[in-house]
Design a protein around this motif. Structure first.
Motif, PDB file in Angstrom:
ATOM      1  N   PRO A 137     -15.202  34.013 -39.500  1.00  0.00           N
ATOM      2  CA  PRO A 137     -15.028  35.258 -38.741  1.00  0.00           C
ATOM      3  C   PRO A 137     -15.360  36.506 -39.558  1.00  0.00           C
ATOM      4  O   PRO A 137     -15.153  36.548 -40.771  1.00  0.00           O
ATOM      5  CB  PRO A 137     -13.542  35.231 -38.368  1.00  0.00           C
ATOM      6  N   ILE A 138     -15.888  37.509 -38.865  1.00  0.00           N
ATOM      7  CA  ILE A 138     -16.150  38.820 -39.462  1.00  0.00           C
ATOM      8  C   ILE A 138     -14.880  39.664 -39.344  1.00  0.00           C
ATOM      9  O   ILE A 138     -14.240  39.697 -38.289  1.00  0.00           O
ATOM     10  CB  ILE A 138     -17.314  39.526 -38.737  1.00  0.00           C
ATOM     11  N   TYR A 139     -14.526  40.355 -40.428  1.00  0.00           N
ATOM     12  CA  TYR A 139     -13.311  41.172 -40.463  1.00  0.00           C
ATOM     13  C   TYR A 139     -13.704  42.626 -40.689  1.00  0.00           C
ATOM     14  O   TYR A 139     -14.557  42.933 -41.524  1.00  0.00           O
ATOM     15  CB  TYR A 139     -12.411  40.669 -41.591  1.00  0.00           C
ATOM     16  N   PHE A 140     -13.087  43.540 -39.906  1.00  0.00           N
ATOM     17  CA  PHE A 140     -13.423  44.959 -40.056  1.00  0.00           C
ATOM     18  C   PHE A 140     -12.208  45.815 -39.687  1.00  0.00           C
ATOM     19  O   PHE A 140     -11.547  45.573 -38.675  1.00  0.00           O
ATOM     20  CB  PHE A 140     -14.601  45.325 -39.146  1.00  0.00           C
ATOM     21  N   LEU A 185     -14.198  39.106 -35.501  1.00  0.00           N
ATOM     22  CA  LEU A 185     -15.246  38.658 -34.580  1.00  0.00           C
ATOM     23  C   LEU A 185     -15.866  37.360 -35.073  1.00  0.00           C
ATOM     24  O   LEU A 185     -16.028  37.153 -36.280  1.00  0.00           O
ATOM     25  CB  LEU A 185     -16.360  39.702 -34.444  1.00  0.00           C
ATOM     26  N   MET A 186     -16.241  36.510 -34.125  1.00  0.00           N
ATOM     27  CA  MET A 186     -16.958  35.282 -34.465  1.00  0.00           C
ATOM     28  C   MET A 186     -17.829  34.889 -33.278  1.00  0.00           C
ATOM     29  O   MET A 186     -17.376  34.900 -32.131  1.00  0.00           O
ATOM     30  CB  MET A 186     -15.979  34.157 -34.804  1.00  0.00           C
ATOM     31  N   ARG A 187     -19.081  34.562 -33.573  1.00  0.00           N
ATOM     32  CA  ARG A 187     -20.029  34.238 -32.503  1.00  0.00           C
ATOM     33  C   ARG A 187     -19.828  32.808 -32.017  1.00  0.00           C
ATOM     34  O   ARG A 187     -19.699  31.877 -32.817  1.00  0.00           O
ATOM     35  CB  ARG A 187     -21.468  34.427 -32.991  1.00  0.00           C
ATOM     36  N   ILE A 188     -19.830  32.646 -30.684  1.00  0.00           N
ATOM     37  CA  ILE A 188     -19.720  31.325 -30.065  1.00  0.00           C
ATOM     38  C   ILE A 188     -21.104  30.722 -29.865  1.00  0.00           C
ATOM     39  O   ILE A 188     -21.361  29.571 -30.210  1.00  0.00           O
ATOM     40  CB  ILE A 188     -18.987  31.424 -28.711  1.00  0.00           C
ATOM     41  N   THR A 237      -4.978  34.394 -38.229  1.00  0.00           N
ATOM     42  CA  THR A 237      -5.992  34.859 -37.278  1.00  0.00           C
ATOM     43  C   THR A 237      -7.339  34.226 -37.587  1.00  0.00           C
ATOM     44  O   THR A 237      -8.066  33.794 -36.676  1.00  0.00           O
ATOM     45  CB  THR A 237      -6.117  36.395 -37.326  1.00  0.00           C
ATOM     46  N   MET A 238      -7.678  34.168 -38.859  1.00  0.00           N
ATOM     47  CA  MET A 238      -8.947  33.550 -39.265  1.00  0.00           C
ATOM     48  C   MET A 238      -8.989  32.082 -38.836  1.00  0.00           C
ATOM     49  O   MET A 238     -10.005  31.600 -38.320  1.00  0.00           O
ATOM     50  CB  MET A 238      -9.115  33.657 -40.783  1.00  0.00           C
ATOM     51  N   GLU A 239      -7.869  31.396 -39.023  1.00  0.00           N
ATOM     52  CA  GLU A 239      -7.810  29.976 -38.673  1.00  0.00           C
ATOM     53  C   GLU A 239      -7.897  29.781 -37.159  1.00  0.00           C
ATOM     54  O   GLU A 239      -8.640  28.920 -36.672  1.00  0.00           O
ATOM     55  CB  GLU A 239      -6.516  29.358 -39.200  1.00  0.00           C
TER      56      GLU A 239
END
Length: 445
Positions: free
Chosen positions: A383-386, A397-400, A421-423
């Motif tokens: 996942p992208i973290y911002f 965010l993470m692309r499906i 959250t990442m998991e």
């Protein structure tokens, strides 16, 4: 002899290899060369339907040889045996003619099996990237060839089974692509056809009657009869799956798992559309009843996560691209002029929990998607973290797939990536990608 061959074909088509082998022993006494070929075929079918040719990643890279080569050898032996059987005096002309027809059809069947081995290998090779457009084209070509051969006419259930299998594989991949492209109508049709073919195939296997039939064949499966049939399985299907799932071969069991995975993904992607229908037919909370009976309940997973960890919003953003028309309702009437969404409207929310879209966060989300395009497009990246210090919100965010991105928003600062959250995001996106269920091709047992 014709009746003996027909019984063997029925047993092979019903995955009853114990019965088939007993029947082959009997026909070997009448004509040993045919018995030898059928013995090899039975062994190949047992290996194929258990997906043994995919057990090792190494096989995927170098292409499996054993089963594929044996099928090729059988296909080359059969024309020679057709010439030999003509001169066998102990067999009547009627039996010769019927056997020649069957042997000719079996040669064609073996070629189709080799094509299907390559298809399964190609599917497994795309478990991470998930690029199936070219595979679908190849599948449709093989499907057309299989239908033209009409193998069920000469090979009974064995021929029908290969037709059902290629239809199911084609519809599953077509459904996957349709969901990715937000084509609701096409996805529904593909999943409906998959479910129908799978149900019909099982029913036909159960109905077969032949000598030496094994007693431990699965009982009839009864489906729930609601508007959601046959896309959404009822409770009876779920219980039957757990009770009898190990009786079916790995191919059918894997088809059912992929169908379940895609049905759940479709339910999440087209949640708004489906809830409108569900609210009409159900007296229960439509948000919950819509997911009843599905093997994967994304709604429950998302609700539980949000409640437990205090996320502001969990949503899916669809990135509209020039090569794929996007219609909010998931379909459009023929000859309708398409006007592509522009600007901020080209990143619509297709799912939100809670239901109110976090529109004020959309500019930030779009900026992150566009600024992290390479990272989001790499399936091996997490996942992208911002964190936006201006409004004090944290984004994950993470692309499906090539269009959909899952977004989790918190209204506070996370100094570091929050592990839970990442998991959660990694697990749910991996499931929605279908990577895990595709890789079950080599793990299913």
């Amino acid at each position: 002899m014709e009746d003996q061959c027909l019984s063997i074909l029925k047993a092979l088509g019903a995955f009853d290899y114990a019965a088939a082998n007993k029947l082959i022993l009997k026909i070997s006494k009448t004509y040993q060369p045919l018995g030898s070929i059928l013995t090899k075929l039975s062994s190949c079918e047992g290996s194929f339907t258990q997906l043994q040719f995919l057990r090792s990643r190494w096989f995927v890279m170098r292409k499996d040889t054993s089963v594929e080569v044996v099928y090729a050898n059988i296909a080359s032996e059969l024309p020679k045996e057709i010439l030999n059987i003509v001169s066998v005096a102990a067999i009547s002309n009627q039996d010769k003619n019927s056997t020649i027809v069957i042997m000719d059809a079996l040669a064609k069947f073996c070629h189709i099996r080799r094509d299907m081995i390559n298809l399964y290998q190609s599917i497994l090779a795309q478990s991470i990237k998930g690029e199936f457009d070219e595979i679908l084209v190849e599948m449709e070509s093989i499907q057309k060839k299989t239908m033209e051969l009409n193998l069920q006419k000469d090979l009974a259930l064995l021929g029908l089974g290969v037709e059902k299998e290629i239809n199911i594989l084609t519809c599953l991949i077509r459904a996957r692509i349709s969901i990715t492209n937000y084509a609701f109508q096409d996805a529904c049709i593909a999943l409906y056809q998959t479910k129908q073919d799978l149900t019909d195939w099982k029913r036909l296997c159960q109905e077969q009657d032949y000598p030496e039939k094994s007693s431990s064949r699965p009982d009839e499966i009864k489906e729930a009869s609601t508007w959601r049939f046959p896309l959404f399985g009822g409770q009876s299907e779920s219980k039957t799956h757990h009770k009898q799932g190990d009786i079916w071969p790995n191919t059918i069991r894997w088809h059912a798992r992929v169908l379940g995975n895609l049905t759940a993904k479709m339910t999440l992607f087209f949640n708004t559309i489906l809830l409108e229908k569900e609210s009409v037919v159900s007296d229960e909370d439509p948000d919950k009843s819509l997911w009843k009976g599905l093997r994967i309940d994304y709604y429950d997973q998302i609700c539980t996560f949000k409640k437990k960890f205090g996320a502001h919003s969990v949503s899916l953003v669809y990135e509209v691209t020039a090569d794929t028309p996007f219609y909010p309702q998931g379909y459009v009437c023929p000859d309708t002029t398409y006007e592509a969404p522009q600007g901020i409207h080209s990143f619509p929310f297709i799912y939100c929990h809670p239901k109110e879209p976090p529109n004020k966060h959309l500019p930030n989300i779009i900026s992150i998607i566009q600024g992290s395009k390479h990272k989001l497009s790499d399936p091996k990246t997490g996942p992208i973290y911002f964190f936006d210090s201006t409004i004090g919100s944290t984004y994950y965010l993470m692309r499906i797939d090539k269009h959909a991105v899952m977004v989790i928003i918190y209204l506070d600062k996370h100094a570091h990536r929050e592990p839970t959250t990442m998991e959660f995001l990694t697990n749910i996106v991996t499931s929605l990608r279908g990577s895990t269920v595709i890789e079950e091709l080599i793990r299913i047992d």
